[in-house]
Design an enzyme around this catalytic site. Structure first.
Site, short mmCIF file in Angstrom:
data_model
loop_
_atom_site.label_atom_id
_atom_site.label_comp_id
_atom_site.label_asym_id
_atom_site.label_seq_id
_atom_site.Cartn_x
_atom_site.Cartn_y
_atom_site.Cartn_z
N ARG A 30 -2.39 -12.57 -9.23
CA ARG A 30 -1.44 -12.92 -7.93
C ARG A 30 -2.32 -12.96 -6.60
O ARG A 30 -2.57 -11.75 -6.19
CB ARG A 30 -0.24 -12.20 -7.98
CG ARG A 30 0.94 -12.43 -6.98
CD ARG A 30 1.81 -11.17 -6.74
NE ARG A 30 1.15 -10.20 -5.98
CZ ARG A 30 1.25 -8.71 -6.04
NH1 ARG A 30 1.76 -8.60 -7.14
NH2 ARG A 30 0.81 -7.94 -5.30
N HIS B 147 3.53 -9.76 -3.71
CA HIS B 147 4.58 -9.86 -4.80
C HIS B 147 5.75 -10.57 -4.07
O HIS B 147 6.12 -11.52 -4.71
CB HIS B 147 5.01 -8.40 -5.04
CG HIS B 147 6.16 -8.39 -5.99
ND1 HIS B 147 6.06 -8.63 -7.23
CD2 HIS B 147 7.39 -7.86 -5.88
CE1 HIS B 147 7.16 -8.72 -7.96
NE2 HIS B 147 7.85 -8.22 -7.01
N TYR C 289 -2.27 -1.29 -1.82
CA TYR C 289 -2.28 -0.84 -3.04
C TYR C 289 -3.61 -1.35 -3.96
O TYR C 289 -4.01 -1.12 -5.08
CB TYR C 289 -1.22 -1.09 -3.87
CG TYR C 289 -0.45 -2.46 -3.91
CD1 TYR C 289 -1.03 -3.43 -4.78
CD2 TYR C 289 0.47 -2.57 -3.14
CE1 TYR C 289 -0.57 -4.69 -4.92
CE2 TYR C 289 1.27 -3.83 -3.24
CZ TYR C 289 0.56 -4.92 -4.00
OH TYR C 289 1.27 -5.98 -4.03
#
Length: 369
Positions: A266, A270, A279
């Protein structure tokens, strides 16, 4: 047969832990396994590339619109187009698609118009109303619940004597849910004609893949259910088409379910409510960019003399303009109506929902405060 041979290793307990991956095209668009290239003409591959390009352009436009405050939270698809378009193209005309919420390429290729997709992310309930005859279930945000629906549809096809196959999507994080395990188990026991595709984009929202499951691969999760599983380069359009085509035809001929892990990444967040810099490192994203499925397919088509950089830039601009025009149509319909929240969940409103709805109508009419 590709899937059967690969599956034999998985079921015996060898292939599941080796990390062996089906890859036909390398990162530079060079075919490495010519014997495994699916039997499509180059012109057909060009059309599938254009489908991926439309997905990318519509996705980019949605992100821009959301950042302008003109669209609600949106789930980006950038980097996962081959994992979506490849399987959608490998399905039969009458097969069912059961998506999660990050399958833009599959929706568009299976007959859902872009306006419906934009309506959904705009907050309009009518975005889940698909044309008659289009065998695609609405977007499913609750993680994993759609797989039960997929198995049920597949079993119904069997009971009715139809040869329809159901293709269902889930993310890597979703494989840790009970719904995932239950669906695989049920499908295996009843030999349902369903293909499960796990878009392993390396993150379950903000949780890295290695922190949400100890399984070496997602594909090996098929072993416990007694069904075939295969690990596929999810950024390789050739490989995703080949693996899904084999699995779909296997299911159609009575061979039962298959689990396909689409190993991808990705590149974006998200959702637009997420900040991936909290993160993961930017260097990790940069490392994955050369594996971009559009970059690989474009290189192949240019090498075949079917495409050029100039045509590519022009098409992207054309699709971007189209996407913006579609969204303007969505905006022209006005803000979503609150009463729609009551209308489209049940075929017939339960008493407690109808009571709330009637109270809301009275409020609009000024009869209650």
């Amino acid at each position: 047969m590709l899937i059967q041979d690969y599956t034999a290793e998985l079921i015996r307990g060898y292939g599941a832990l080796t990390g062996r991956m089906l890859r036909i095209m390398d990162e530079n668009g060079v075919v490495q396994e010519p014997d495994l290239v699916p039997a499509l003409q180059d012109e057909q591959w060009l059309e599938l590339y254009k489908a991926m390009m439309l997905t990318r352009a519509a996705d980019d436009k949605a992100l821009q619109l959301q950042r302008q405050g003109r669209m609600l939270t949106y789930a980006p698809n950038t980097g996962q187009e081959a994992a979506q378009v490849g399987p959608a193209a490998a399905m039969g005309k009458n097969d069912w698609l059961v998506p999660a919420f990050r399958e833009l390429g599959a929706w568009l290729h299976r007959g859902i118009d872009l306006k419906s997709v934009y309506l959904y992310w705009y907050g309009n309930e009518f975005g889940s109303h698909f044309p008659e005859g289009v065998k695609v279930l609405p977007i499913a945000v609750p993680i994993g619940t759609q797989l039960h629906h997929a198995v049920g549809i597949a079993m119904a096809s069997n009971i009715k004597g139809e040869d329809d196959v159901t293709v269902a999507y889930i993310g890597d994080g979703g494989t840790s849910t009970g719904d995932f395990s239950e669906a695989l188990n049920f499908a295996g026991v009843f030999n349902a004609p369903v293909v499960f595709i796990v878009q392993n984009n390396q993150y379950a929202i903000s949780v890295a893949r290695g922190k949400q499951t100890k399984a070496v691969t997602m594909a090996q999760k098929a072993v416990a259910a007694g069904i075939p599983g295969i690990l596929v380069d999810g950024n390789d359009l050739f490989a995703m088409y080949a693996a899904t085509k084999e699995a779909v035809e296997r299911a159609r001929s009575g061979g039962g379910p298959t689990l396909i892990e689409a190993y991808t990444y990705r590149l974006g967040a998200h959702t637009t409510s997420d900040d991936p810099t909290k993160y993961r490192e930017d260097s990790e994203v940069e490392e994955w960019k050369p594996r971009d499925p559009l970059r690989r397919m474009k290189a192949y088509l240019i090498r075949q003399g079917l495409w050029s950089e100039e045509q590519d830039a022009a098409l992207y601009e054309q699709y971007g303009a189209y996407a913006l025009d579609v969204f303007r149509q969505v905006e022209a319909e006005g803000e979503p109506k609150v009463e729609d929240l009551f209308k489209y969940t049940y075929k017939e409103m339960p008493a407690h929902i109808r009571e709330q709805y009637e109270e809301y109508v009275q409020y609009l009419e000024g009869k209650v405060d």
